[in-house]
Design a protein around this motif. Sequence first.
Motif, PDB file in Angstrom:
ATOM      1  N   LYS A 118       0.952  -1.383  -0.129  1.00  0.00           N
ATOM      2  CA  LYS A 118       0.112   0.029   0.060  1.00  0.00           C
ATOM      3  C   LYS A 118       0.989   1.396   0.088  1.00  0.00           C
ATOM      4  N   ASP A 119       2.088   1.033   0.676  1.00  0.00           N
ATOM      5  CA  ASP A 119       2.997   2.333   0.648  1.00  0.00           C
ATOM      6  C   ASP A 119       3.755   2.425  -1.009  1.00  0.00           C
ATOM      7  N   LEU A 120       3.667   1.490  -1.700  1.00  0.00           N
ATOM      8  CA  LEU A 120       4.400   1.737  -2.953  1.00  0.00           C
ATOM      9  C   LEU A 120       3.208   1.138  -3.965  1.00  0.00           C
ATOM     10  N   PRO A 121       2.242   1.532  -4.325  1.00  0.00           N
ATOM     11  CA  PRO A 121       1.238   1.100  -4.913  1.00  0.00           C
ATOM     12  C   PRO A 121       1.577   0.904  -6.503  1.00  0.00           C
ATOM     13  N   ASP A 122       2.550   1.876  -6.980  1.00  0.00           N
ATOM     14  CA  ASP A 122       3.038   1.625  -8.442  1.00  0.00           C
ATOM     15  C   ASP A 122       4.026   0.452  -8.631  1.00  0.00           C
ATOM     16  N   TRP A 123       4.270  -0.046  -7.555  1.00  0.00           N
ATOM     17  CA  TRP A 123       5.604  -1.045  -7.711  1.00  0.00           C
ATOM     18  C   TRP A 123       4.882  -2.515  -7.673  1.00  0.00           C
ATOM     19  N   GLU A 124       5.833  -3.229  -8.208  1.00  0.00           N
ATOM     20  CA  GLU A 124       5.714  -4.698  -8.433  1.00  0.00           C
ATOM     21  C   GLU A 124       6.586  -5.268  -7.374  1.00  0.00           C
ATOM     22  N   LEU A 125       6.338  -5.602  -6.079  1.00  0.00           N
ATOM     23  CA  LEU A 125       7.160  -6.106  -5.267  1.00  0.00           C
ATOM     24  C   LEU A 125       7.059  -7.589  -5.316  1.00  0.00           C
ATOM     25  N   ASP A 126       8.238  -8.100  -5.230  1.00  0.00           N
ATOM     26  CA  ASP A 126       8.324  -9.760  -4.941  1.00  0.00           C
ATOM     27  C   ASP A 126       8.929 -10.197  -4.032  1.00  0.00           C
ATOM     28  N   ASP A 127       9.863  -9.475  -3.176  1.00  0.00           N
ATOM     29  CA  ASP A 127      10.558 -10.162  -1.973  1.00  0.00           C
ATOM     30  C   ASP A 127      11.139  -8.900  -1.331  1.00  0.00           C
ATOM     31  N   ALA A 128      11.589  -9.377  -0.022  1.00  0.00           N
ATOM     32  CA  ALA A 128      12.389  -8.517   0.782  1.00  0.00           C
ATOM     33  C   ALA A 128      13.496  -9.118   1.598  1.00  0.00           C
ATOM     34  N   ASP A 129      14.483  -8.422   1.686  1.00  0.00           N
ATOM     35  CA  ASP A 129      15.573  -9.018   2.381  1.00  0.00           C
ATOM     36  C   ASP A 129      15.940  -8.219   3.596  1.00  0.00           C
ATOM     37  N   ILE A 130      16.226  -8.654   4.727  1.00  0.00           N
ATOM     38  CA  ILE A 130      16.579  -8.153   5.913  1.00  0.00           C
ATOM     39  C   ILE A 130      18.309  -8.188   6.174  1.00  0.00           C
ATOM     40  N   VAL A 131      19.028  -7.534   6.659  1.00  0.00           N
ATOM     41  CA  VAL A 131      20.387  -7.776   7.070  1.00  0.00           C
ATOM     42  C   VAL A 131      20.507  -6.980   8.169  1.00  0.00           C
ATOM     43  N   PHE A 132      20.967  -7.964   9.274  1.00  0.00           N
ATOM     44  CA  PHE A 132      20.991  -7.558  10.647  1.00  0.00           C
ATOM     45  C   PHE A 132      22.447  -7.036  10.544  1.00  0.00           C
ATOM     46  N   LYS A 133      22.623  -5.995  11.211  1.00  0.00           N
ATOM     47  CA  LYS A 133      24.111  -5.387  11.213  1.00  0.00           C
ATOM     48  C   LYS A 133      24.700  -5.139  12.508  1.00  0.00           C
TER      49      LYS A 133
END
Length: 147
Positions: A118-133
């Motif tokens: 909903k925050d990026l309505p024009d995007w086609e999002l597939d995945d997310a990665d988290i990197v703990f630093k």
Amino acid sequence: MAREAVAEGRETAIRQLRDAGLRVTSPRLEVLHVLAAGDHLDVEGLTAAARERLGTLTSQAVYEMLRHFLEAGLVTKFERPGWPAVFEIAGPRHQHALCVQCGRVENVAHQAPVLPRKDLPDWELDDADIVFKGLCPECRSAACAGR
């Protein structure tokens, strides 16, 4: 028992290479064997570890192997800002922890967050990665000892 595990690992690697349409060679098997140990290694680390058992192996050959392995989906690449990328055997989805001091990478069994569609309505999002630093145990201990 250990011998059986090595033989089974070798047979798995041979099958993976053949299934990916790649020729089975000693250097390819050795690089997969080194990665199967579970470490996140850069090209130089992989080359050195495989060279110990093979005798000769160039970094350029390992770069080429990794390119083929990536294209075939056998390995994944993790980019570390400020350090060379590291590679690991492809497997179940996971996240990573990165030591900001030494560049060490560890796998983390943590789900990625819900995608913010909903925050990026024009995007086609597939995945997310988290990197703990943060600091790995060794760097944290060294930092504490230096105080």
